[in-house]
Design a protein around this motif. Structure first.
Motif, short mmCIF file in Angstrom:
data_model
loop_
_atom_site.label_atom_id
_atom_site.label_comp_id
_atom_site.label_asym_id
_atom_site.label_seq_id
_atom_site.Cartn_x
_atom_site.Cartn_y
_atom_site.Cartn_z
N ARG A 30 0.83 -1.21 0.00
CA ARG A 30 0.00 0.00 0.00
C ARG A 30 0.86 1.25 0.00
NH1 ARG A 30 -3.51 -3.37 3.00
NH2 ARG A 30 -2.55 -2.88 5.00
N GLN A 74 -6.11 -0.36 -9.62
CA GLN A 74 -7.45 -0.42 -9.05
C GLN A 74 -7.81 0.87 -8.32
OE1 GLN A 74 -8.61 -2.87 -10.96
NE2 GLN A 74 -9.90 -3.44 -9.23
N THR A 75 -6.84 1.47 -7.65
CA THR A 75 -7.11 2.74 -6.97
C THR A 75 -7.45 3.82 -7.98
OG1 THR A 75 -5.62 2.14 -5.16
CG2 THR A 75 -6.20 4.47 -5.38
N LYS A 77 -8.77 3.34 -10.87
CA LYS A 77 -10.09 2.98 -11.41
C LYS A 77 -11.21 3.53 -10.52
CE LYS A 77 -12.92 -1.21 -11.93
NZ LYS A 77 -12.88 -2.69 -11.89
N TYR A 78 -11.03 3.43 -9.20
CA TYR A 78 -12.06 3.85 -8.26
C TYR A 78 -11.82 5.25 -7.70
CZ TYR A 78 -13.98 -0.90 -8.00
OH TYR A 78 -14.59 -2.10 -8.29
N LEU A 79 -10.78 5.93 -8.16
CA LEU A 79 -10.38 7.19 -7.54
C LEU A 79 -11.49 8.24 -7.49
CD1 LEU A 79 -8.10 8.70 -6.16
CD2 LEU A 79 -7.28 9.43 -8.42
N LEU A 82 -13.72 7.27 -4.69
CA LEU A 82 -13.05 7.40 -3.39
C LEU A 82 -13.02 8.87 -2.96
CD1 LEU A 82 -10.07 4.95 -4.00
CD2 LEU A 82 -12.03 4.56 -2.50
N TYR A 104 -6.07 7.22 -0.29
CA TYR A 104 -6.82 6.67 -1.43
C TYR A 104 -6.57 5.17 -1.58
CZ TYR A 104 -7.31 11.57 -2.93
OH TYR A 104 -7.59 12.90 -3.00
N TYR A 108 -9.37 2.29 -0.91
CA TYR A 108 -9.75 1.30 -1.92
C TYR A 108 -9.69 -0.11 -1.33
CZ TYR A 108 -9.18 -2.36 -5.23
OH TYR A 108 -9.32 -3.58 -5.85
N ASP A 109 -8.59 -0.42 -0.65
CA ASP A 109 -8.42 -1.76 -0.11
C ASP A 109 -9.51 -2.10 0.90
OD1 ASP A 109 -6.77 -3.78 -0.84
OD2 ASP A 109 -5.13 -3.29 0.52
N PHE A 112 -13.18 -1.86 -1.34
CA PHE A 112 -13.38 -2.68 -2.54
C PHE A 112 -12.41 -3.85 -2.65
CE2 PHE A 112 -14.31 1.80 -3.69
CZ PHE A 112 -15.69 1.68 -3.78
N GLY A 113 -11.35 -3.83 -1.86
CA GLY A 113 -10.33 -4.85 -2.00
C GLY A 113 -10.50 -5.98 -1.00
#
Length: 256
Positions: A30, A74-75, A77-79, A82, A104, A108-109, A112-113
């Motif tokens: 991370r 992925q972060t 993608k969802y930024l 977030l 961020y 995400y983790d 969604f992770g």
């Protein structure tokens, strides 16, 4: 006299060590992902070209390359979601804003992770506010009239998600469904409403190093309109009429 605690078997000890190692690896991944994300976002903010995400991740300073690359992609993608969730929940003080990239990645983790261990100050802080962040996402879904967070990623009418990425498929080398299946492993993807063999992906995803791009199976497009003249034999009057028709159709749907 209380009985002594049961001894851990060799298998249990190995499992515990394996779990601890995985948690340590995720903790450092991370932070490595946050460092890469910082360079990417600062390059975008200054409108200055930066190295590709893959080249940043595969630099010698990054140890856990696979996990770091996945987290960064992925972060990104969802930024937008977030940022919205963090803004709506209003949980970030100036102290935490100084670590916004790590915020961020960790958010995400958590949202969604994977289930994460509470092993750092950022992790502890966000876990305390996980319910508030989830509530903010639910409110966003309600406000934008979608069923779930996945639908938010493909919400065409959301100004917060930025300009989508368009991908044109080279049907001489690959079929559309194969491309959708391949890109579906890393992001949300849908077919364009107007142009055949054109896919729409969320903003912020970096595909320049993707094998399908490198080998010419797909081409990155700035806009879906770039390719439409090809379907009209470069007849721009017909193309102009088509665009005018699409704009009228869109206006009708917006007001209908």
């Amino acid at each position: 006299m209380a009985p002594p605690p049961p001894r851990r078997t060799g298998v249990a000890k190995r499992r515990m060590r394996s779990k601890d190692a995985a948690e340590r690896s995720a903790y450092f991944a991370r932070r490595e992902a946050a460092a890469v994300l910082r360079r990417v976002l600062r390059g975008d903010a200054r409108r200055r070209a930066t190295a590709s995400i893959k080249s940043l991740v595969y630099s010698p300073s990054v140890r856990n390359k696979k996990a770091t690359l996945a987290l960064v992609c992925q972060t990104l993608k969802y930024l937008p979601l977030l940022k919205d969730a963090l803004r709506e929940s209003d949980i970030l003080s100036n102290k935490w804003k100084k670590q916004e990239e790590l915020i961020y990645v960790t958010a995400y983790d958590i949202l969604f992770g994977q289930d994460i261990a509470i092993s750092g100050s950022v992790e502890k802080f966000l876990m305390l506010h996980k319910g508030s962040l989830q509530s903010s996402l639910a409110q966003l879904c309600t406000a934008r009239k979608v069923k779930c967070v996945a639908d938010l990623l493909l919400d065409k009418h959301s100004p917060d998600l930025g300009k989508p990425r368009y991908v044109r498929i080279n049907t001489l080398k690959i079929d559309t469904e194969s491309v959708i299946q391949e890109f579906g492993k890393i992001t949300m993807v849908r077919k364009d409403d107007m142009v055949p063999d054109m896919l729409v992906l969320p903003a912020g995803i970096d595909l320049h190093d993707h094998p399908l791009v490198v080998n010419g199976s797909v081409f990155l497009q700035v806009s879906c309109l770039n390719i439409i003249p090809l379907f009209f034999g470069f007849s721009y009057p017909l193309f102009a009429l088509f665009v005018f028709y699409c704009l009228l159709k869109k206006s009708a749907s917006d007001y209908g």
